[in-house]
Design an enzyme around this catalytic site. Sequence first.
Site, PDB file in Angstrom:
ATOM      1  N   ASN A 338       3.276   0.165  -8.027  1.00  0.00           N
ATOM      2  CA  ASN A 338       2.557   0.830  -9.102  1.00  0.00           C
ATOM      3  C   ASN A 338       1.153   1.228  -8.691  1.00  0.00           C
ATOM      4  OD1 ASN A 338       2.105   1.752 -11.974  1.00  0.00           O
ATOM      5  ND2 ASN A 338       4.089   0.740 -12.143  1.00  0.00           N
ATOM      6  N   HIS A 340      -1.884   0.016  -8.435  1.00  0.00           N
ATOM      7  CA  HIS A 340      -2.648  -0.719  -7.434  1.00  0.00           C
ATOM      8  C   HIS A 340      -2.045  -0.545  -6.052  1.00  0.00           C
ATOM      9  CE1 HIS A 340      -4.539  -4.295  -5.470  1.00  0.00           C
ATOM     10  NE2 HIS A 340      -5.563  -3.870  -6.196  1.00  0.00           N
ATOM     11  N   CYS A 341      -0.724  -0.462  -5.977  1.00  0.00           N
ATOM     12  CA  CYS A 341      -0.026  -0.346  -4.696  1.00  0.00           C
ATOM     13  C   CYS A 341      -0.298   0.976  -3.991  1.00  0.00           C
ATOM     14  CB  CYS A 341       1.480  -0.484  -4.890  1.00  0.00           C
ATOM     15  SG  CYS A 341       2.006  -1.962  -5.769  1.00  0.00           S
ATOM     16  N   ILE A 342      -0.603   2.037  -4.743  1.00  0.00           N
ATOM     17  CA  ILE A 342      -0.775   3.352  -4.136  1.00  0.00           C
ATOM     18  C   ILE A 342      -2.236   3.705  -3.905  1.00  0.00           C
ATOM     19  CG2 ILE A 342       1.378   4.154  -5.174  1.00  0.00           C
ATOM     20  CD1 ILE A 342      -0.282   5.819  -7.153  1.00  0.00           C
TER      21      ILE A 342
END
Length: 347
Positions: A338, A340-342
């Site tokens: 999501n 934060h991951c990108i």
Amino acid sequence: MPGEFERHTRCWMLWPERNDNWRLDATPAQKAFASVAQAISEFEPVSIGVSKKQFDKAMRLLPSNITIVEMESDDAWMRDVGPTFVKDNKGNVRGIDWGFNAWGGLDGGLYFPWDKDEKVASAVMENQKIDGYKAPFILEGGAIHTDGEGTLITTEQCLLNPNRNPDLSKDQIETLLKDYLCVDTIIWLDQGVYMDETDGHVDNICCFIKPGEVLLHWTDDRSDPQYDISHDALERLSWAKDAMGRTLLIHKIHQPGPLTISCQESKGVKKSTQAAPREKGSRLAGSYVNFYIANNGIVMPVFNDPQDAEAVAKIQSLFPKRKVIRMPAREILLGGGNIHCITQQQP
């Protein structure tokens, strides 16, 4: 390593394109990524790495104030493949280039090959003319959160997984984390969010909102497998002391769903022997903890779920001086992570 809530110079992202992970040739995901980039750019500059093949399309979809950098990658998870930035007492910034094996290599990894991803961190540092360190072990940025005052939170499920660093003991991994990130105290949670394909990244289950305070992914449903995981995390956090000797103040935020992949969503992903399948009915590791803290803002995921409104209100109450932007993020979640991951912040 500064806390994410400290000031940033910019945010880094990557452009999604692989059709064996993102449905419908990644077009819905690209629109979602563009919306996230636009939201973050309200608070700080955004740079996004885009392959030569996708450059013209990205130019059309991205707002004009986003800096597009030609950069090859295997997928779009800048948090995990980009550099983790650290700074000294004079404010000088350097980057750490961790080893990367696509969340498990040939033992549970999510795609193959990953050689382009391994070059992303150095490409970002070269773009910014920042010196860095090549770390001698595998680590993804989503596996760690710090408070900027010497405390780090991570999960045993991920960092002690034999598909990352089988030759390193827990003590050896702790020593490396302390050496490279200049932390004194490491708080180990057991697991991450249920069915998180990253082997339990901490950024999906728990994060620092300020020194001494954390936000924990939660459910009150005793029949849900997440219940025991979150309760175990609560117990560990309750007993922990941070590097300053404080007992942590723990806030809970209820999970969405449970969410699963629909038949239509699954059919939109190209079948491939080089990427993990997206099967109908598979549970998605949806979490409101997976948000990005920008300068004076929060960009958080929502899922058209009954829990959305309460989650937004919770985040706003925890960050009263920041503007909270709610971002429809199911298309990002379908790819395995999501907001934060990108993203990856540069101090």
